[in-house]
Design a protein around this motif. Structure first.
Motif, PDB file in Angstrom:
ATOM      1  N   LEU A 133       0.708  -0.988  -0.368  1.00  0.00           N
ATOM      2  CA  LEU A 133       0.250   0.496   0.358  1.00  0.00           C
ATOM      3  C   LEU A 133       0.396   1.029  -0.111  1.00  0.00           C
ATOM      4  N   VAL A 134       1.946   1.361   0.745  1.00  0.00           N
ATOM      5  CA  VAL A 134       2.908   2.524   1.164  1.00  0.00           C
ATOM      6  C   VAL A 134       3.297   2.776  -0.652  1.00  0.00           C
ATOM      7  N   ASN A 135       3.893   1.542  -0.978  1.00  0.00           N
ATOM      8  CA  ASN A 135       4.606   1.901  -2.234  1.00  0.00           C
ATOM      9  C   ASN A 135       3.253   2.029  -3.231  1.00  0.00           C
ATOM     10  N   ALA A 136       3.140   1.630  -3.197  1.00  0.00           N
ATOM     11  CA  ALA A 136       1.772   1.688  -4.034  1.00  0.00           C
ATOM     12  C   ALA A 136       1.979   3.519  -4.160  1.00  0.00           C
ATOM     13  N   MET A 137       1.338   3.809  -2.900  1.00  0.00           N
ATOM     14  CA  MET A 137       0.971   5.575  -2.904  1.00  0.00           C
ATOM     15  C   MET A 137       2.054   6.440  -3.049  1.00  0.00           C
ATOM     16  N   GLY A 138       2.981   5.532  -2.579  1.00  0.00           N
ATOM     17  CA  GLY A 138       4.658   6.154  -2.546  1.00  0.00           C
ATOM     18  C   GLY A 138       4.966   6.861  -3.621  1.00  0.00           C
ATOM     19  N   ARG A 139       5.057   6.214  -5.146  1.00  0.00           N
ATOM     20  CA  ARG A 139       5.466   6.065  -6.351  1.00  0.00           C
ATOM     21  C   ARG A 139       4.166   7.679  -6.907  1.00  0.00           C
ATOM     22  N   LYS A 140       3.589   8.216  -5.949  1.00  0.00           N
ATOM     23  CA  LYS A 140       2.537   8.709  -6.642  1.00  0.00           C
ATOM     24  C   LYS A 140       2.263  10.025  -6.265  1.00  0.00           C
ATOM     25  N   TRP A 141       2.578  10.348  -4.498  1.00  0.00           N
ATOM     26  CA  TRP A 141       2.743  10.992  -3.640  1.00  0.00           C
ATOM     27  C   TRP A 141       3.333  12.373  -4.379  1.00  0.00           C
ATOM     28  N   GLY A 142       4.673  12.472  -5.029  1.00  0.00           N
ATOM     29  CA  GLY A 142       4.865  13.809  -5.530  1.00  0.00           C
ATOM     30  C   GLY A 142       3.687  14.314  -6.782  1.00  0.00           C
ATOM     31  N   PHE A 143       3.425  13.712  -7.149  1.00  0.00           N
ATOM     32  CA  PHE A 143       2.525  14.722  -7.949  1.00  0.00           C
ATOM     33  C   PHE A 143       1.057  15.356  -7.335  1.00  0.00           C
ATOM     34  N   THR A 144       0.672  14.845  -6.625  1.00  0.00           N
ATOM     35  CA  THR A 144       0.103  15.124  -5.953  1.00  0.00           C
ATOM     36  C   THR A 144       0.051  16.647  -4.892  1.00  0.00           C
ATOM     37  N   PHE A 145       1.677  16.686  -4.369  1.00  0.00           N
ATOM     38  CA  PHE A 145       2.107  17.318  -3.694  1.00  0.00           C
ATOM     39  C   PHE A 145       2.425  18.659  -4.648  1.00  0.00           C
ATOM     40  N   THR A 146       2.994  17.790  -5.727  1.00  0.00           N
ATOM     41  CA  THR A 146       3.562  19.266  -6.579  1.00  0.00           C
ATOM     42  C   THR A 146       2.026  19.768  -7.228  1.00  0.00           C
ATOM     43  N   THR A 147       0.652  19.024  -7.809  1.00  0.00           N
ATOM     44  CA  THR A 147       0.061  19.932  -7.853  1.00  0.00           C
ATOM     45  C   THR A 147      -0.862  20.688  -6.989  1.00  0.00           C
ATOM     46  N   LEU A 148      -0.646  20.445  -5.291  1.00  0.00           N
ATOM     47  CA  LEU A 148      -0.856  21.144  -4.555  1.00  0.00           C
ATOM     48  C   LEU A 148      -0.466  22.638  -4.897  1.00  0.00           C
ATOM     49  N   VAL A 149       0.672  22.597  -4.431  1.00  0.00           N
ATOM     50  CA  VAL A 149       2.434  23.899  -5.400  1.00  0.00           C
ATOM     51  C   VAL A 149       1.773  24.811  -6.127  1.00  0.00           C
ATOM     52  N   THR A 150       1.312  23.752  -7.009  1.00  0.00           N
ATOM     53  CA  THR A 150       0.934  24.108  -8.614  1.00  0.00           C
ATOM     54  C   THR A 150      -0.620  25.211  -8.258  1.00  0.00           C
ATOM     55  N   PHE A 151      -1.222  24.657  -7.941  1.00  0.00           N
ATOM     56  CA  PHE A 151      -2.695  25.422  -7.057  1.00  0.00           C
ATOM     57  C   PHE A 151      -1.980  26.643  -6.535  1.00  0.00           C
ATOM     58  N   GLY A 152      -1.544  26.573  -5.594  1.00  0.00           N
ATOM     59  CA  GLY A 152      -1.240  27.753  -4.823  1.00  0.00           C
ATOM     60  C   GLY A 152      -0.773  28.666  -5.679  1.00  0.00           C
ATOM     61  N   GLY A 153       1.081  28.676  -6.461  1.00  0.00           N
ATOM     62  CA  GLY A 153       1.692  29.783  -6.972  1.00  0.00           C
ATOM     63  C   GLY A 153       0.231  30.203  -8.256  1.00  0.00           C
ATOM     64  N   ALA A 154      -0.937  29.077  -8.873  1.00  0.00           N
ATOM     65  CA  ALA A 154      -1.489  29.994  -9.774  1.00  0.00           C
ATOM     66  C   ALA A 154      -2.107  30.667  -9.537  1.00  0.00           C
ATOM     67  N   PHE A 155      -3.130  30.543  -8.641  1.00  0.00           N
ATOM     68  CA  PHE A 155      -4.378  31.181  -7.224  1.00  0.00           C
ATOM     69  C   PHE A 155      -4.034  32.937  -7.617  1.00  0.00           C
ATOM     70  N   PHE A 156      -2.607  32.484  -6.853  1.00  0.00           N
ATOM     71  CA  PHE A 156      -1.613  33.159  -6.650  1.00  0.00           C
ATOM     72  C   PHE A 156      -1.453  34.141  -7.749  1.00  0.00           C
ATOM     73  N   ALA A 157      -0.620  33.644  -8.250  1.00  0.00           N
ATOM     74  CA  ALA A 157      -0.851  34.604  -9.748  1.00  0.00           C
ATOM     75  C   ALA A 157      -2.126  34.899 -10.639  1.00  0.00           C
ATOM     76  N   SER A 158      -3.415  34.423 -10.474  1.00  0.00           N
ATOM     77  CA  SER A 158      -4.445  35.316 -11.368  1.00  0.00           C
ATOM     78  C   SER A 158      -5.604  35.236 -10.546  1.00  0.00           C
ATOM     79  N   PHE A 159      -5.602  35.493  -9.420  1.00  0.00           N
ATOM     80  CA  PHE A 159      -6.397  36.207  -8.529  1.00  0.00           C
ATOM     81  C   PHE A 159      -5.725  36.472  -7.279  1.00  0.00           C
ATOM     82  N   PRO A 160      -4.740  36.795  -7.152  1.00  0.00           N
ATOM     83  CA  PRO A 160      -3.477  37.295  -6.002  1.00  0.00           C
ATOM     84  C   PRO A 160      -4.724  37.946  -4.728  1.00  0.00           C
ATOM     85  N   LEU A 161      -5.828  38.662  -5.315  1.00  0.00           N
ATOM     86  CA  LEU A 161      -6.669  39.157  -4.065  1.00  0.00           C
ATOM     87  C   LEU A 161      -7.685  37.489  -2.954  1.00  0.00           C
ATOM     88  N   PHE A 162      -7.582  36.968  -4.096  1.00  0.00           N
ATOM     89  CA  PHE A 162      -7.919  35.896  -3.181  1.00  0.00           C
ATOM     90  C   PHE A 162      -6.643  34.633  -2.290  1.00  0.00           C
TER      91      PHE A 162
END
Lengths: 373, 518
Positions: A48-77
């Protein structure tokens, strides 16, 4: 001619897409939340851990990008929500910080805290992460207490700084729906990617409870949402007022969004059904695609058709709309050029994903232990 | 309308940012440097087919992975902290500042993290060549990430390419290229990544020295020293060179920081560069801030002038000139800048008043003024001075700036020596005989970390009180939360990051002791 309005809508679609991808990719969190309850043996846990562990980076990166993209496009939010709902976001971030090290360190010798602690980190992130993110998104519809001054600086209306969102039943319902959806997707992903009959059966048995829980909370949220008042925004006058059945109107007035929403929900249901009744291994792709579509549709309902996507209940005039919260024309246009790289990014992610998943995870592979978590 | 916040809130918010940034920076440079070293090693493996090179690659990759995980973990908070703790800042400049952060996510971080997964899990699943490309893409992705983050940081040091919009009360981007090719950004990027290469090289050389001391893994250690020694020597030369360029751009963009790190109070021509010095507070004061005198110093005559303007005749302004003004040299005093900043601020207030009573004509004409180039050059660029109460507030900590700068520079030259010696002994075949050097190399692993962190302390503390040079002081930039909340999160981060750091170091040391797998 590209207008500012067009770009605002374009970026809201990108943000919605990122949100959809994030919720889908939180199958990793869903899997983590079952680390203590699903596997029967240590070997199953390792799978279980290894199945998820090979993918955690994608989720994490998407979260970071979500934050960055929100900042750039809707900074007031970005400035209002992160600064205002301080404690909520800090809690979310905390749960992701402990996740990032947990995979790499859990099974390494001399890891100080011990495997049990790192597994608990995974469990905390797996449960709290999706739940809190869902709860925050709930406030997109239920509103928060804040006001803006003439310089658009935020003053939050409660000393709880975001935690008050946990007192609202609708927010909670969405939070729980996202959590159980993540768990459902996590189970389906395991069924797809791990080659172990016993774990497959255990996942399938667990699936019924989690998917039914998801459906209950999701339907509750959606029905209440469609029956509730919403924050309507009049672009011409710049005022925000309450409108009965606003979100239902949004669905009816934007048939395409309705189609996306229904397609998403049906696809999720089909995937769940196929896994439950036909033991279909590929079910994750149906629920996954459905998740992305349904989340996108929810974001469309929140932000399009003259709706305030981050409403203030204490001072409706301060509510954020994609019009008011967005970056300037120039910045949005520049960022649009950047967004043209997104298909390219998706293409190499697709390649990498396939390269890593070429072989299913087996007990044998785990025993041999190459790069393992 | 313009609120300066409770100082303890500002201080704690700064402390939290400093804490999280310092922790994050413990891990980033190793990622920047080690990723390239690994890629070079794997390239040699693919070219020669020699399995020993593959074993080396995999060993350093294991250490890379341990460091990478905690780097990612500590980086997450920084992406969001501008919002959580500096929300007024985030709105004031989000139109410009958000873009590089978003681009970092879309164009760089995805590249890095996607191919990190391929790098670790792709052996035997994809072709050798495809794997090698993945490893290179990790290195490129990591360094591209650094580029965009540094572009964002450089903009705070030297805000360019924007115009203020009184309607939205924020700065708006008008030239992306000016932001990207900001002088400060270019030099900062080159200086920072080369320092990361240097740090990664020292890490590899030091650990290899450890194996030689233990009489283990002789071949792996020597080959690693060969690669990292050359890469490190080149990087350390590049660090000095780019550091020099950075200093020169600084002299233009942030003369106060420049004067502070040389503790130069009275401006002059033929200004000397202090090589070594000790400072002491004197009785003389600028406002209520004591002037620092040298108890002792060794100076390279005229060199500071040369560094600044290419000739010994170049005038280098001192702290006094910058605070009190120097009409002969065309320097405005801080009180004059405060005056001009207030004019810009009052105009903004007037605009808001006009809007309130729906006087479009006045509002329009004020908005036009804010777009006017001359107004921007003469008034708006001092906008932040409107929130300054006393001129001496714009003097950063002189001692901190001076010592961080000088220790960093001394270490920079020391690194050249260490890498040169490593290569010299390696080529002469006397590495293992010179145990003293191996010990020095081992403990030198820590030094680039010190130098690198000092560089950031200088860059960030040396520009106080500004969060954006001349436009916004830290006191008006923070989020309106209670000081208690920030203290609580500060403690939470301090405890969590410290525990994670201890775990990381412990795991790292254990893996080094275990050594490469056979």
């Amino acid at each position: 001619m590209i207008s500012h309005m067009f770009l605002q809508a374009y970026w809201w679609i990108i943000i919605s897409l990122l949100a959809g991808l994030l919720v889908f990719l939180m199958f990793v969190q869903g899997g983590q939340s079952m680390i203590f309850s699903l596997p029967k043996t240590e070997l199953q846990k390792a799978m279980l851990v290894n199945a998820m562990g090979r993918k955690w980076g994608f989720t994490f990166t998407t979260l970071v990008t979500f934050g960055g993209a929100f900042f750039a496009s809707f900074p007031l939010f970005y400035s209002v929500s992160f600064g205002g709902a301080y404690w909520m976001w800090i809690a979310i971030l905390f749960s992701f910080i402990i996740q990032a090290v947990a995979y790499e360190y859990r099974s390494k010798p001399s890891n100080v805290l011990g495997q049990k602690t790192f597994d608990t980190f995974l469990f905390i992130n797996g449960s709290l992460g999706p739940f809190l993110i869902g709860t925050v998104v709930g406030t997109f519809f239920t509103g928060s207490q804040f006001s803006l001054n003439e310089l658009n600086q935020v003053k939050w209306g409660t000393p709880w700084h975001g935690l008050e969102a946990l007192l609202n039943v609708r927010n909670l319902a969405l939070g729980l729906a996202v959590l159980f959806l993540a768990r459902t997707n996590g189970l389906l992903y395991l069924m797809n990617t791990v080659d172990d009959d016993d774990l497959f059966e255990r996942s399938r048995r667990k699936l019924s409870m989690d998917s039914i829980s998801f459906l209950v909370f999701f339907l509750f949220f959606v029905i209440v949402l469609l029956l509730s008042e919403g924050f309507a925004y009049d672009r011409a006058t710049g005022t925000v007022s309450m409108e009965k059945f606003k979100y239902l109107h949004n669905l009816l007035q934007m048939p395409l969004v309705m189609v996306i929403f229904l397609a998403g929900v049906i696809s999720v249901l089909y995937g769940i059904g196929a896994a439950l009744f036909k033991a279909k291994r590929s079910a994750i792709w149906y629920t996954g695609a459905g998740t992305i579509l349904a989340v996108m549709a929810l974001f469309f309902i929140a932000g399009f058709n003259g709706t305030a996507f981050y409403p203030s209940v204490s001072d409706p005039g301060s509510s954020l709309t994609i019009d008011k919260a967005s970056s300037s024309f120039f910045t949005l246009k520049t960022m649009m050029y950047v967004s043209f790289f997104v298909p390219f990014v998706i293409a190499y992610i697709w390649y990498a994903w396939k390269a890593i998943n070429r072989k299913k995870i087996t007990g044998d592979e785990i025993m041999k232990g190459r790069h393992l978590y | 309308m313009f609120e300066s916040f409770d100082l303890s809130l500002v201080d704690w918010s700064r402390a939290q940012f400093a804490l999280t940034a310092v922790y994050h920076w413990l891990f980033v440079p190793l990622t920047l440097g080690l990723s390239f070293i690994i890629a070079i090693m794997e390239t040699i493996y693919v070219r020669t087919g020699n399995e020993e090179w593959k074993r080396m690659t995999k060993f350093w990759m294991t250490l890379f992975g341990i460091n990478f995980a905690i780097g990612v973990a500590t980086g997450l908070i920084l992406e969001f902290e501008f919002g959580t703790n500096w929300s007024n800042y985030s709105w004031f400049v989000g139109d410009i500042f958000g873009a590089p952060l978003a681009i970092e996510g879309i164009l760089a971080f995805f590249l890095e993290s996607t191919f990190v997964a391929v790098m670790f899990f792709g052996w035997e699943k994809i072709s050798k060549r495809a794997h090698l490309i993945s490893t290179w893409l990790v290195a490129i992705g990591a360094n591209l990430s650094a580029l965009w983050i540094l572009v964002a940081n450089a903009w705070m040091q030297n805000p360019v390419g924007m115009v203020f919009n009184p309607e939205t009360a924020r700065n708006e981007m008008i030239s992306f290229w000016e932001v990207l090719f900001n002088e400060v950004a270019v030099s900062k990027f080159l200086h920072t990544i080369s320092s990361g290469f240097l740090l990664g090289s020292m890490f590899v050389v030091g650990i290899s020295a450890y194996y030689l001391l233990k009489n283990r893994e002789i071949l792996l250690a020597k080959r690693s020293i060969l690669i990292a020694g050359i890469f490190g020597l080149l990087s350390s030369l590049l660090v000095i060179y780019t550091g020099d360029i950075s200093a020169r751009t600084l002299a233009k963009a942030q003369p106060m920081k420049f004067a502070a790190f040389e503790a130069l109070y009275e401006g002059k021509e033929r200004a000397g560069l202090v090589a070594v010095g000790v400072l002491r507070e004197s009785d003389r004061k600028i406002g209520d801030k004591a002037v620092n005198d040298f108890v002792f110093r060794i100076e390279i005559p005229g060199f500071l002038s040369v560094m600044t303007g290419g000739s010994p005749e170049t005038f280098v302004p001192g702290i006094s000139d910058l605070v009190n003004g120097n009409p002969e040299r065309g320097l405005l005093s801080v009180s004059e800048k405060m005056e001009r900043g207030r004019i810009a601020r009052d105009l903004l207030i007037e605009y808001k008043e006009a809007r309130k009573i729906n006087d479009t004509e006045i509002a329009e004409s004020i908005a036009a003024t804010f777009r006017d180039r001359k107004f921007n050059e003469e008034f708006f660029r001092y906008f932040g001075y409107a929130s300054i109460d006393k001129p001496e507030e714009v003097i950063p900590g002189v001692k901190v700036s001076f010592y961080t700068f000088h220790v960093m520079v001394m270490l920079g030259f020391l690194f050249i020596l260490i890498f040169s010696l490593a290569l010299l002994f390696l080529f002469r075949g006397t590495l293992r005989k010179n145990k003293w050097f191996l010990w020095i190399a081992l403990f030198s692993i820590l030094l680039p970390y010190v130098a690198s962190e000092l560089g950031w302390v200088l860059a960030e503390m040396g520009r106080q009180p500004w969060i954006i040079q001349d436009l916004m002081p830290v006191t008006t930039a923070v989020t309106h939360v209670s000081t208690g909340s920030v203290i609580t999160t500060f403690i939470l981060f301090a405890v969590l990051f410290t525990i994670l750091l201890i775990a990381e170091v412990s795991i790292m040391i254990r893996q080094i002791k275990i050594g490469p797998k056979n």
